[in-house]
Design a protein around this motif. Structure first.
Motif, short mmCIF file in Angstrom:
data_model
loop_
_atom_site.label_atom_id
_atom_site.label_comp_id
_atom_site.label_asym_id
_atom_site.label_seq_id
_atom_site.Cartn_x
_atom_site.Cartn_y
_atom_site.Cartn_z
N THR A 14 8.53 6.17 0.58
CA THR A 14 8.81 5.46 1.84
C THR A 14 9.74 6.28 2.73
O THR A 14 9.52 6.41 3.93
CB THR A 14 9.43 4.08 1.54
N LEU A 52 7.74 9.14 4.23
CA LEU A 52 6.84 8.65 5.28
C LEU A 52 7.60 8.26 6.54
O LEU A 52 7.08 8.40 7.65
CB LEU A 52 6.03 7.45 4.78
N LEU A 97 -2.75 6.24 -2.74
CA LEU A 97 -2.16 5.28 -1.80
C LEU A 97 -1.22 5.97 -0.82
O LEU A 97 -1.20 5.64 0.37
CB LEU A 97 -1.42 4.18 -2.56
N GLU A 149 -3.30 7.60 1.83
CA GLU A 149 -3.80 6.61 2.79
C GLU A 149 -2.71 6.20 3.79
O GLU A 149 -2.95 6.17 5.00
CB GLU A 149 -4.30 5.39 2.02
N LYS A 150 -1.52 5.93 3.29
CA LYS A 150 -0.40 5.55 4.16
C LYS A 150 -0.05 6.69 5.11
O LYS A 150 0.26 6.48 6.28
CB LYS A 150 0.82 5.15 3.34
N ASP A 156 -2.55 7.09 7.96
CA ASP A 156 -2.33 6.08 9.00
C ASP A 156 -1.24 6.49 9.97
O ASP A 156 -1.20 6.02 11.10
CB ASP A 156 -1.96 4.73 8.36
N ARG A 157 -0.34 7.39 9.55
CA ARG A 157 0.77 7.86 10.39
C ARG A 157 0.55 9.27 10.92
O ARG A 157 1.45 9.84 11.53
CB ARG A 157 2.07 7.81 9.58
#
Length: 104
Positions: free
Chosen positions: A35, A38, A66, A69-70, A73-74
């Motif tokens: 986190t 990201l 995962l 994928e995250k 998205d960014r």
């Protein structure tokens, strides 16, 4: 022992250095670092340095998917560096070379 170190080069590359064994039990350690990586302002790449990783299991593979994928998205690319031995074999069997860019 599993450990993660985060390094931000200030130019859009964040490196997560993983060591030890990355398995289901290590997820709780990995999640906050994931986190943090990201959420790094200006991040364009997250380099997963696996050069000191001894083993990873199917839960770890799922966690990396995962993360990918995250990150997508960014607009962040996940790059894998330094995978060797059994870790490299597991990633090849799982066809991660089709989904991630590998560097030396």
């Amino acid at each position: 022992m599993f450990s993660i170190e985060k390094h931000d080069d200030g130019e859009g590359t964040v490196t997560l250095n993983l060591s030890g064994q990355f398995d289901f039990n290590a997820y709780s350690e990995f999640k906050p670092k994931q986190t943090e990586a990201l959420d790094t302002p200006g991040a364009k790449f997250i380099v997963l340095d696996l050069s000191r990783l001894d083993y990873l299991d199917s839960a770890a593979l799922g966690t990396l998917l995962l993360l990918r994928e995250k990150a997508q998205d960014r607009g962040i690319e996940i790059v894998i560096r330094g995978a060797t031995g059994v870790v490299q074999e597991i990633l090849e069997i799982a066809h991660f070379q089709r989904m991630f860019r590998f560097i030396d």
